[in-house]
Design a protein around this motif. Structure first.
Motif, PDB file in Angstrom:
ATOM      1  N   ALA A   1      -5.821  -6.518  -5.267  1.00  0.00           N
ATOM      2  CA  ALA A   1      -4.665  -5.801  -5.796  1.00  0.00           C
ATOM      3  C   ALA A   1      -4.479  -4.518  -5.009  1.00  0.00           C
ATOM      4  O   ALA A   1      -5.400  -4.048  -4.321  1.00  0.00           O
ATOM      5  N   PHE A   2      -3.282  -3.952  -5.122  1.00  0.00           N
ATOM      6  CA  PHE A   2      -2.983  -2.699  -4.440  1.00  0.00           C
ATOM      7  C   PHE A   2      -2.193  -1.788  -5.359  1.00  0.00           C
ATOM      8  O   PHE A   2      -1.252  -2.229  -6.034  1.00  0.00           O
ATOM      9  N   GLY A   3      -2.592  -0.523  -5.379  1.00  0.00           N
ATOM     10  CA  GLY A   3      -1.750   0.492  -5.978  1.00  0.00           C
ATOM     11  C   GLY A   3      -0.723   0.901  -4.942  1.00  0.00           C
ATOM     12  O   GLY A   3      -1.077   1.240  -3.814  1.00  0.00           O
ATOM     13  N   VAL A   4       0.556   0.842  -5.326  1.00  0.00           N
ATOM     14  CA  VAL A   4       1.646   1.169  -4.402  1.00  0.00           C
ATOM     15  C   VAL A   4       2.214   2.525  -4.809  1.00  0.00           C
ATOM     16  O   VAL A   4       2.537   2.738  -5.984  1.00  0.00           O
ATOM     17  N   TYR A   5       2.348   3.409  -3.836  1.00  0.00           N
ATOM     18  CA  TYR A   5       2.834   4.770  -4.074  1.00  0.00           C
ATOM     19  C   TYR A   5       4.138   4.974  -3.322  1.00  0.00           C
ATOM     20  O   TYR A   5       4.249   4.625  -2.139  1.00  0.00           O
ATOM     21  N   LEU A   6       5.111   5.541  -3.991  1.00  0.00           N
ATOM     22  CA  LEU A   6       6.440   5.750  -3.420  1.00  0.00           C
ATOM     23  C   LEU A   6       6.655   7.236  -3.163  1.00  0.00           C
ATOM     24  O   LEU A   6       6.401   8.074  -4.032  1.00  0.00           O
ATOM     25  N   ARG A   7       7.150   7.556  -1.990  1.00  0.00           N
ATOM     26  CA  ARG A   7       7.383   8.955  -1.614  1.00  0.00           C
ATOM     27  C   ARG A   7       8.642   9.484  -2.283  1.00  0.00           C
ATOM     28  O   ARG A   7       9.702   8.868  -2.223  1.00  0.00           O
ATOM     29  N   GLY A   8       8.506  10.639  -2.954  1.00  0.00           N
ATOM     30  CA  GLY A   8       9.646  11.281  -3.580  1.00  0.00           C
ATOM     31  C   GLY A   8      10.376  12.194  -2.616  1.00  0.00           C
ATOM     32  O   GLY A   8       9.973  12.372  -1.457  1.00  0.00           O
ATOM     33  N   ASP A   9      11.459  12.791  -3.091  1.00  0.00           N
ATOM     34  CA  ASP A   9      12.239  13.695  -2.252  1.00  0.00           C
ATOM     35  C   ASP A   9      11.426  14.902  -1.800  1.00  0.00           C
ATOM     36  O   ASP A   9      11.749  15.534  -0.781  1.00  0.00           O
ATOM     37  N   ASP A  10      10.380  15.236  -2.571  1.00  0.00           N
ATOM     38  CA  ASP A  10       9.528  16.367  -2.212  1.00  0.00           C
ATOM     39  C   ASP A  10       8.402  15.979  -1.256  1.00  0.00           C
ATOM     40  O   ASP A  10       7.547  16.794  -0.920  1.00  0.00           O
ATOM     41  N   GLY A  11       8.398  14.720  -0.828  1.00  0.00           N
ATOM     42  CA  GLY A  11       7.395  14.257   0.127  1.00  0.00           C
ATOM     43  C   GLY A  11       6.103  13.790  -0.482  1.00  0.00           C
ATOM     44  O   GLY A  11       5.212  13.317   0.234  1.00  0.00           O
TER      45      GLY A  11
ATOM     46  N   GLY B   1      12.455   2.739   4.755  1.00  0.00           N
ATOM     47  CA  GLY B   1      11.893   3.098   6.040  1.00  0.00           C
ATOM     48  C   GLY B   1      10.392   3.286   6.035  1.00  0.00           C
ATOM     49  O   GLY B   1       9.752   3.409   4.992  1.00  0.00           O
ATOM     50  N   PRO B   2       9.792   3.313   7.226  1.00  0.00           N
ATOM     51  CA  PRO B   2       8.351   3.479   7.371  1.00  0.00           C
ATOM     52  C   PRO B   2       7.867   4.778   6.729  1.00  0.00           C
ATOM     53  O   PRO B   2       8.551   5.806   6.774  1.00  0.00           O
ATOM     54  N   GLY B   3       6.693   4.709   6.118  1.00  0.00           N
ATOM     55  CA  GLY B   3       6.098   5.882   5.510  1.00  0.00           C
ATOM     56  C   GLY B   3       6.530   6.143   4.086  1.00  0.00           C
ATOM     57  O   GLY B   3       5.957   7.009   3.419  1.00  0.00           O
ATOM     58  N   ALA B   4       7.537   5.417   3.599  1.00  0.00           N
ATOM     59  CA  ALA B   4       8.017   5.645   2.229  1.00  0.00           C
ATOM     60  C   ALA B   4       7.008   5.166   1.196  1.00  0.00           C
ATOM     61  O   ALA B   4       6.976   5.678   0.073  1.00  0.00           O
ATOM     62  N   MET B   5       6.179   4.184   1.574  1.00  0.00           N
ATOM     63  CA  MET B   5       5.177   3.662   0.650  1.00  0.00           C
ATOM     64  C   MET B   5       3.792   3.772   1.271  1.00  0.00           C
ATOM     65  O   MET B   5       3.628   3.622   2.480  1.00  0.00           O
ATOM     66  N   ARG B   6       2.821   4.025   0.407  1.00  0.00           N
ATOM     67  CA  ARG B   6       1.416   3.969   0.802  1.00  0.00           C
ATOM     68  C   ARG B   6       0.688   3.073  -0.193  1.00  0.00           C
ATOM     69  O   ARG B   6       1.041   3.043  -1.381  1.00  0.00           O
ATOM     70  N   LEU B   7      -0.301   2.335   0.286  1.00  0.00           N
ATOM     71  CA  LEU B   7      -1.031   1.386  -0.551  1.00  0.00           C
ATOM     72  C   LEU B   7      -2.509   1.738  -0.576  1.00  0.00           C
ATOM     73  O   LEU B   7      -3.090   2.090   0.458  1.00  0.00           O
ATOM     74  N   LEU B   8      -3.093   1.640  -1.763  1.00  0.00           N
ATOM     75  CA  LEU B   8      -4.535   1.794  -1.917  1.00  0.00           C
ATOM     76  C   LEU B   8      -5.105   0.500  -2.483  1.00  0.00           C
ATOM     77  O   LEU B   8      -4.573  -0.033  -3.461  1.00  0.00           O
ATOM     78  N   PRO B   9      -6.197  -0.008  -1.898  1.00  0.00           N
ATOM     79  CA  PRO B   9      -6.776  -1.267  -2.393  1.00  0.00           C
ATOM     80  C   PRO B   9      -7.509  -1.075  -3.710  1.00  0.00           C
ATOM     81  O   PRO B   9      -8.126  -0.044  -3.964  1.00  0.00           O
ATOM     82  N   THR B  10      -7.428  -2.080  -4.554  1.00  0.00           N
ATOM     83  CA  THR B  10      -8.186  -2.138  -5.791  1.00  0.00           C
ATOM     84  C   THR B  10      -8.347  -3.618  -6.133  1.00  0.00           C
ATOM     85  O   THR B  10      -8.185  -4.474  -5.273  1.00  0.00           O
ATOM     86  N   ALA B  11      -8.685  -3.926  -7.361  1.00  0.00           N
ATOM     87  CA  ALA B  11      -8.821  -5.325  -7.772  1.00  0.00           C
ATOM     88  C   ALA B  11      -8.537  -5.430  -9.256  1.00  0.00           C
ATOM     89  O   ALA B  11      -8.859  -4.529 -10.032  1.00  0.00           O
ATOM     90  N   ALA B  12      -7.920  -6.521  -9.655  1.00  0.00           N
ATOM     91  CA  ALA B  12      -7.628  -6.781 -11.064  1.00  0.00           C
ATOM     92  C   ALA B  12      -7.676  -8.279 -11.300  1.00  0.00           C
ATOM     93  O   ALA B  12      -7.304  -9.069 -10.419  1.00  0.00           O
ATOM     94  N   ASN B  13      -8.148  -8.674 -12.465  1.00  0.00           N
ATOM     95  CA  ASN B  13      -8.272 -10.085 -12.818  1.00  0.00           C
ATOM     96  C   ASN B  13      -9.085 -10.872 -11.790  1.00  0.00           C
ATOM     97  O   ASN B  13      -8.829 -12.040 -11.528  1.00  0.00           O
ATOM     98  N   GLY B  14     -10.056 -10.184 -11.179  1.00  0.00           N
ATOM     99  CA  GLY B  14     -10.878 -10.841 -10.176  1.00  0.00           C
ATOM    100  C   GLY B  14     -10.141 -11.166  -8.898  1.00  0.00           C
ATOM    101  O   GLY B  14     -10.611 -11.979  -8.100  1.00  0.00           O
ATOM    102  N   GLN B  15      -8.992 -10.520  -8.660  1.00  0.00           N
ATOM    103  CA  GLN B  15      -8.138 -10.806  -7.515  1.00  0.00           C
ATOM    104  C   GLN B  15      -7.856  -9.522  -6.737  1.00  0.00           C
ATOM    105  O   GLN B  15      -7.931  -8.427  -7.285  1.00  0.00           O
TER     106      GLN B  15
END
Length: 332
Positions: free
Chosen positions: A275-285, A259-273
């Protein structure tokens, strides 16, 4: 150099080369950690030999020679670092649960921050080009022998002559030329020339839409940003997937986000391309580091996504291990 060379003299000579030498060691080894170890050994070997350096070549050439041979020593007896697509198995069925394979030493990403601390003042003068650390190219290098990698990198990336390469590696010029021919053929089959014509504005819109689709958990929206024959792979899982329908089925069936809000993304870059760090919401929010996604962009859409699991890949890019909770809207 003289027998009175000080540590400060040595540092002044070689420290400006650190980032490009690290990128070279990464291309050779396919691992940021192995590259850091090889670079440390390179500096140790150079320090021990500095008083015998006679300036017949530049310090840069001398250091690359030491780094290359250090990597060759490091790679002796080691298996190559593949991506899942490099294992030779066909695309997997997303109906079956993907299972990790921890015994494989997988190819690792190279955070841009490790090589480029900021935008170059003169892109044409970059010591390390983004194309030379591009993920598909480094993955293709892993299918070469260590000596073939060394020859290809010295000749085609560093643009050394055949004679310079032969001297550095203890080969004949004929041996360098034949090795280079075989290496180019192997790499060409696995990493054909790209046709990436996205301008900056279309690139920005595509990546913004990717973030919005993931954070909304809009699976149809996610795959709509991909080409019909998109490839999705995710070390340490040896399974890989091809096509929008299979990627949609994989995410919809096996992704722990719901569902919506379960993941948040932060931009970054790797290998000159991008990239995004993906964060998953735990049961504690709390959103915690989940995966690092590195994207290949084609002329209109995403052509390939390589996704690494593990907090260490995000923190290596300078991203946090977890995200602060989003602020609640003010009452009233």
């Amino acid at each position: 150099m003289t027998a009175t060379t000080t540590e400060q003299d040595f540092t002044t000579l070689v420290e400006p080369l650190r980032r490009e030498l690290l990128a070279h060691c990464y291309r050779m080894t396919g691992s940021l950690h192995d590259a850091e170890d090889a670079l440390q050994e390179t500096y140790l070997r150079a320090w021990r030999a500095i008083d015998r350096f006679e300036a017949r070549s530049s310090v840069r050439t001398w250091m690359y020679r030491i780094a290359t041979n250090t990597c060759l020593t490091h790679l002796e007896g080691r298996s190559r670092r593949p991506l899942p697509t490099g294992l030779g198995a066909p695309a997997a069925d997303p109906a079956h649960e993907p299972l990790p394979e921890r015994s494989v030493a997988w190819l690792e990403p190279l955070p841009d921050a490790v090589v480029w601390s900021g935008p170059p003042s003169d892109p044409a003068a970059e010591a390390v080009t983004r194309d030379s650390v591009r993920l598909a190219f480094v993955a293709a290098l892993q299918h070469l022998t260590a000596q073939q990698r060394a020859v290809l990198l010295l000749r085609d990336v560093l643009e050394w002559s055949a004679a310079e390469t032969a001297q550095a590696l203890g080969l004949t010029v004929a041996g360098v030329n034949s090795t280079l021919q075989r290496a180019r053929a192997h790499v060409g089959r696995r990493d054909p020339d790209r046709q990436d014509s996205l301008d900056d504005e279309r690139r920005r819109r595509l990546l913004d839409a990717y973030v919005d689709a993931f954070e909304s958990y809009d699976i149809d929206g996610i795959v709509a940003l991909m080409t019909q024959d998109v490839v999705w792979e995710m070390p340490p899982y040896p399974q890989w997937y091809r096509g929008r329908a299979d990627v949609a089925a994989l995410i919809g069936t096996w992704c722990p986000a719901k569902g919506p809000g379960a993941m948040r993304l932060l931009p970054t870059a790797a290998n000159g391309q991008p990239a995004f760090g993906v964060y998953l919401r735990g049961d504690d929010g709390v959103h915690r580091a989940f995966q690092l996604a590195v994207l290949d962009l084609g002329a209109e859409a995403i052509t390939h996504a390589t996704v690494w699991f593990g907090v260490e890949h995000l923190t290596a890019c300078g991203l946090p291990a977890e995200l602060a909770a989003a602020a609640e809207p003010a009452a009233g």
